[in-house]
Write a protein that holds these residues in place. Sequence first.
Motif, PDB file in Angstrom:
ATOM      1  N   MET A  62       0.834  -1.202   0.000  1.00 14.85           N
ATOM      2  CA  MET A  62       0.000   0.000   0.000  1.00 14.85           C
ATOM      3  C   MET A  62       0.870   1.254   0.000  1.00 14.85           C
ATOM      4  SD  MET A  62      -2.855  -1.398   2.708  1.00 14.85           S
ATOM      5  CE  MET A  62      -3.616   0.186   3.046  1.00 14.85           C
ATOM      6  N   ASP A  63       1.919   1.257   0.797  1.00  8.18           N
ATOM      7  CA  ASP A  63       2.834   2.405   0.837  1.00  8.18           C
ATOM      8  C   ASP A  63       3.522   2.593  -0.513  1.00  8.18           C
ATOM      9  OD1 ASP A  63       2.218   2.934   3.471  1.00  8.18           O
ATOM     10  OD2 ASP A  63       3.950   1.855   4.284  1.00  8.18           O
ATOM     11  N   ARG A  64       3.916   1.483  -1.122  1.00  2.00           N
ATOM     12  CA  ARG A  64       4.595   1.572  -2.422  1.00  2.00           C
ATOM     13  C   ARG A  64       3.658   2.143  -3.490  1.00  2.00           C
ATOM     14  NH1 ARG A  64       3.415  -1.843  -6.887  1.00  2.00           N
ATOM     15  NH2 ARG A  64       3.569  -3.686  -5.549  1.00  2.00           N
ATOM     16  N   ILE A  65       2.403   1.698  -3.523  1.00  2.32           N
ATOM     17  CA  ILE A  65       1.454   2.185  -4.525  1.00  2.32           C
ATOM     18  C   ILE A  65       1.098   3.644  -4.265  1.00  2.32           C
ATOM     19  CG2 ILE A  65      -0.910   1.916  -5.392  1.00  2.32           C
ATOM     20  CD1 ILE A  65      -0.504  -1.131  -5.001  1.00  2.32           C
ATOM     21  N   LYS A  66       0.980   4.029  -3.002  1.00  3.39           N
ATOM     22  CA  LYS A  66       0.736   5.435  -2.687  1.00  3.39           C
ATOM     23  C   LYS A  66       1.866   6.301  -3.230  1.00  3.39           C
ATOM     24  CE  LYS A  66       1.224   6.795   1.574  1.00  3.39           C
ATOM     25  NZ  LYS A  66       0.962   7.022   3.012  1.00  3.39           N
ATOM     26  N   GLU A  67       3.079   5.848  -3.082  1.00  2.00           N
ATOM     27  CA  GLU A  67       4.222   6.578  -3.626  1.00  2.00           C
ATOM     28  C   GLU A  67       4.179   6.619  -5.152  1.00  2.00           C
ATOM     29  OE1 GLU A  67       7.856   8.462  -4.423  1.00  2.00           O
ATOM     30  OE2 GLU A  67       6.481   8.507  -2.701  1.00  2.00           O
ATOM     31  N   GLN A  68       3.682   5.544  -5.773  1.00  8.44           N
ATOM     32  CA  GLN A  68       3.566   5.528  -7.236  1.00  8.44           C
ATOM     33  C   GLN A  68       2.509   6.518  -7.715  1.00  8.44           C
ATOM     34  OE1 GLN A  68       3.076   1.211  -7.483  1.00  8.44           O
ATOM     35  NE2 GLN A  68       5.004   1.044  -8.627  1.00  8.44           N
ATOM     36  N   PHE A  69       1.422   6.662  -6.981  1.00  7.60           N
ATOM     37  CA  PHE A  69       0.444   7.697  -7.308  1.00  7.60           C
ATOM     38  C   PHE A  69       1.086   9.087  -7.206  1.00  7.60           C
ATOM     39  CE2 PHE A  69      -3.062   4.618  -6.910  1.00  7.60           C
ATOM     40  CZ  PHE A  69      -4.003   5.144  -7.803  1.00  7.60           C
ATOM     41  N   ARG A  70       1.848   9.304  -6.129  1.00  2.83           N
ATOM     42  CA  ARG A  70       2.504  10.600  -5.958  1.00  2.83           C
ATOM     43  C   ARG A  70       3.452  10.882  -7.109  1.00  2.83           C
ATOM     44  NH1 ARG A  70       6.904  12.860  -5.297  1.00  2.83           N
ATOM     45  NH2 ARG A  70       8.031  10.869  -5.301  1.00  2.83           N
ATOM     46  N   GLN A  71       4.265   9.887  -7.477  1.00  4.89           N
ATOM     47  CA  GLN A  71       5.241  10.090  -8.537  1.00  4.89           C
ATOM     48  C   GLN A  71       4.556  10.294  -9.885  1.00  4.89           C
ATOM     49  OE1 GLN A  71       9.030  10.134  -8.425  1.00  4.89           O
ATOM     50  NE2 GLN A  71       8.119  11.265 -10.120  1.00  4.89           N
ATOM     51  N   ALA A  72       3.483   9.553 -10.141  1.00  3.61           N
ATOM     52  CA  ALA A  72       2.746   9.718 -11.400  1.00  3.61           C
ATOM     53  C   ALA A  72       2.133  11.111 -11.486  1.00  3.61           C
ATOM     54  CB  ALA A  72       1.666   8.654 -11.529  1.00  3.61           C
ATOM     55  N   ALA A  73       1.684  11.647 -10.351  1.00  3.15           N
ATOM     56  CA  ALA A  73       1.145  13.006 -10.340  1.00  3.15           C
ATOM     57  C   ALA A  73       2.234  14.011 -10.699  1.00  3.15           C
ATOM     58  CB  ALA A  73       0.546  13.329  -8.975  1.00  3.15           C
ATOM     59  N   ARG A  74       3.431  13.833 -10.140  1.00  2.00           N
ATOM     60  CA  ARG A  74       4.533  14.735 -10.455  1.00  2.00           C
ATOM     61  C   ARG A  74       4.904  14.636 -11.932  1.00  2.00           C
ATOM     62  NH1 ARG A  74       5.878  19.203  -9.960  1.00  2.00           N
ATOM     63  NH2 ARG A  74       5.084  18.910  -7.835  1.00  2.00           N
ATOM     64  N   TRP A  75       4.977  13.430 -12.453  1.00  2.00           N
ATOM     65  CA  TRP A  75       5.312  13.260 -13.873  1.00  2.00           C
ATOM     66  C   TRP A  75       4.200  13.807 -14.773  1.00  2.00           C
ATOM     67  CZ3 TRP A  75       7.211   7.603 -12.879  1.00  2.00           C
ATOM     68  CH2 TRP A  75       8.562   7.635 -12.487  1.00  2.00           C
ATOM     69  N   SER A  76       2.961  13.736 -14.309  1.00  2.53           N
ATOM     70  CA  SER A  76       1.851  14.307 -15.087  1.00  2.53           C
ATOM     71  C   SER A  76       2.056  15.809 -15.265  1.00  2.53           C
ATOM     72  CB  SER A  76       0.513  14.048 -14.390  1.00  2.53           C
ATOM     73  OG  SER A  76       0.231  12.667 -14.317  1.00  2.53           O
ATOM     74  N   ILE A  77       2.473  16.490 -14.199  1.00  2.72           N
ATOM     75  CA  ILE A  77       2.737  17.928 -14.281  1.00  2.72           C
ATOM     76  C   ILE A  77       3.908  18.195 -15.227  1.00  2.72           C
ATOM     77  CG2 ILE A  77       3.508  19.949 -12.970  1.00  2.72           C
ATOM     78  CD1 ILE A  77       1.962  18.789 -10.574  1.00  2.72           C
ATOM     79  N   GLU A  78       4.953  17.372 -15.134  1.00  4.40           N
ATOM     80  CA  GLU A  78       6.108  17.538 -16.025  1.00  4.40           C
ATOM     81  C   GLU A  78       5.706  17.338 -17.480  1.00  4.40           C
ATOM     82  OE1 GLU A  78       9.333  15.038 -14.805  1.00  4.40           O
ATOM     83  OE2 GLU A  78       9.378  15.855 -12.763  1.00  4.40           O
ATOM     84  N   ALA A  79       4.744  16.452 -17.730  1.00  7.16           N
ATOM     85  CA  ALA A  79       4.288  16.195 -19.097  1.00  7.16           C
ATOM     86  C   ALA A  79       3.375  17.307 -19.611  1.00  7.16           C
ATOM     87  CB  ALA A  79       3.561  14.855 -19.165  1.00  7.16           C
ATOM     88  N   GLY A  80       2.895  18.161 -18.701  1.00  4.63           N
ATOM     89  CA  GLY A  80       2.065  19.286 -19.125  1.00  4.63           C
ATOM     90  C   GLY A  80       0.580  19.115 -18.923  1.00  4.63           C
TER      91      GLY A  80
END
Length: 648
Positions: A174-192
């Motif tokens: 659960m902690d790992r997937i929560k971190e993956q959501f966080r990282q995907a959100a950051r990459w989403s912003i980087e992608a525009g």
Amino acid sequence: MYVLCESVILNINSLANLYFFNFIFVNEYKEGKGIKLFEPIKIGNVELKNRVIMAPIENGMAEVGTGEVTDRIIAFFEERAQHNIAMIMPGSIGVSPEGRGLPTQLSLFDEKQVAGHKRLVDAVHSKGSLVAAQLYHAGRQASEAITGLDPLAPSAIPCGILQNHPKEITHEQMDRIKEQFRQAARWSIEAGYDIVEVHFAHGYLLHSFMSTHTNHRTDEYGGSFENRIKYPMDVLKTVIDEVNGEVPVQIRVSVDEYVEDGMKFEEVKKVCHLAKEMGVASISLSAGCYDAVEYAIQPMFIPQGFIIPFAKELKAEIDIPVIVAARLNDAHLIENVVENDEADIVAIGRGLIADPLLIDKIKVHDYDNICYCIACNQGCIDRVLGGMPAHCMVNPVAGEELTCKLKGKSGKKVAIIGADPAGMEAAITAAKRGMKVTVYEKDELGGKFKALSTPPEKDTFMMFDRYLVSQMKKYNIEVINKEVKADDEFDADTIILATGSKQIVPPIQGIDQEFVLQAEDILENQKKLKGNIVVIGGGLVGTETCKYLGNQGAHVTLVEMKDNIADGIGATFIGHMFAKLAEYHVDIKTNETVKQIKNHEVVLSNTTIPCDYVIIAAGYKARNELAEELSKKYDVRVVGDVFHLEEF
């Protein structure tokens, strides 16, 4: 030379073969002003130019296995972004390898994938639309057959459709997937991406934690409502904290799971209010889960706009934008939802696959030229669930935007024999190129449309018939009512043969008796039959005929030589089909061979059934008798059930 690309004809061919669907008749909605629909609205600090977004329907166009962005998916969304869509949501984006629900689904769990997303976002922006990233983990609705990894879920309860083997997720996972959501959100912003959406709907991982249908945990994440929402809310807070106001965050949630022990609207409203307090900028409403998949991706028998009352109730309670989806497939319904303050924004998925110009046409009140989605799910979601890219039964170009483009004007003369869906589609396409088109049809326009619209819940299939007929008139296509013979002469450069198919008459002794009828004749002429009826053949035609007769009160026995019936019926419809057959008490006999039809008796391998009528539904064969003879004198191409077309 003009190329009618293969994908166009493949879709026409599929349409011509898929006669039997099931749906509820379209309500007649009053024409609305449509003014508010085209007013801007803000989601957080982002302004949408109007109140229409493209819903995140799966499209199956990402790279198989990796989820990388492809040229195909970019072309698909570019086509729609340039036609008055305020924001595009390009489908669910997997944040974790084991959480991908489809082999052709976008992914964002590796930094190397960011560049592809940026390419997609930039392309859509260049066409005038914003773009939102919907982040999700499929949970128990992933499959080890697709990912090669064990699905993870709050409890080890298999998915009703996938019949998979999920593992109960650990706290560490659960902690790992929560971190993956966080990282995907950051990459989403980087992608525009302009907005980030967290997927709380459709039985996926976060939704499955909230629901007692799928969460049977006994730790701090199970039991009470407060415990069940703890992990989804923790993930949501992590995403909100990560984006830190750079882009708005919204959630998508199912208003009702439509399973007995599932999540209901009162709990859903609590989730929405808590999400708003946490900082969510808008709420997107959908419905269902895979165990009630017909409510998530609504086929024809689900009423249009069935989520609107939920949206209206939530909107009255919450002061952030409410987005509503689900079979918003009438122009006036779309206008009125916003005009009447039942929702702030409409999300349209399949309707924009069927007609990318839908909102352009609504804006200028060009209602008669809208090609509506018929909610068959055959060309889009059924293909996607099978690992293929989305097409569309009423829009042959959908999914083939890179290769299917009308070329320059042509002065060719084209004769089209047959005015079934394939023939009319070919005629309209040729007329758009400026060709001189003449259609020969011995009966009325539409081919088998009348037959396919006869069974219960199928009336709205005539929407497509009406559209094709209106386009025939729009382009002033000449129609000559006559039966073409092989020795007829034509003033044409090319002949397109669209003569369709005819029912197979199997070699059964006694089949020529007067009480033995063809299924198509029953449906085409809407015959009323009572008593004991045996239907031979359990495919699409046979099962729909059983529904039609059962609805009249007949006692129906369905005989099929294979060990199953309803082959080819998709996941969103198959359950309803069996429910209706059970409702009408249809007696299903599989693994049976018809030996003989006697005087009001059908002799099978293992029994004899007395009957008043026998209905034959043994399949179709091409009606292509003219092809060989006409090919001796003309350039002949065939479409529909006798598929073969290259160029003309």
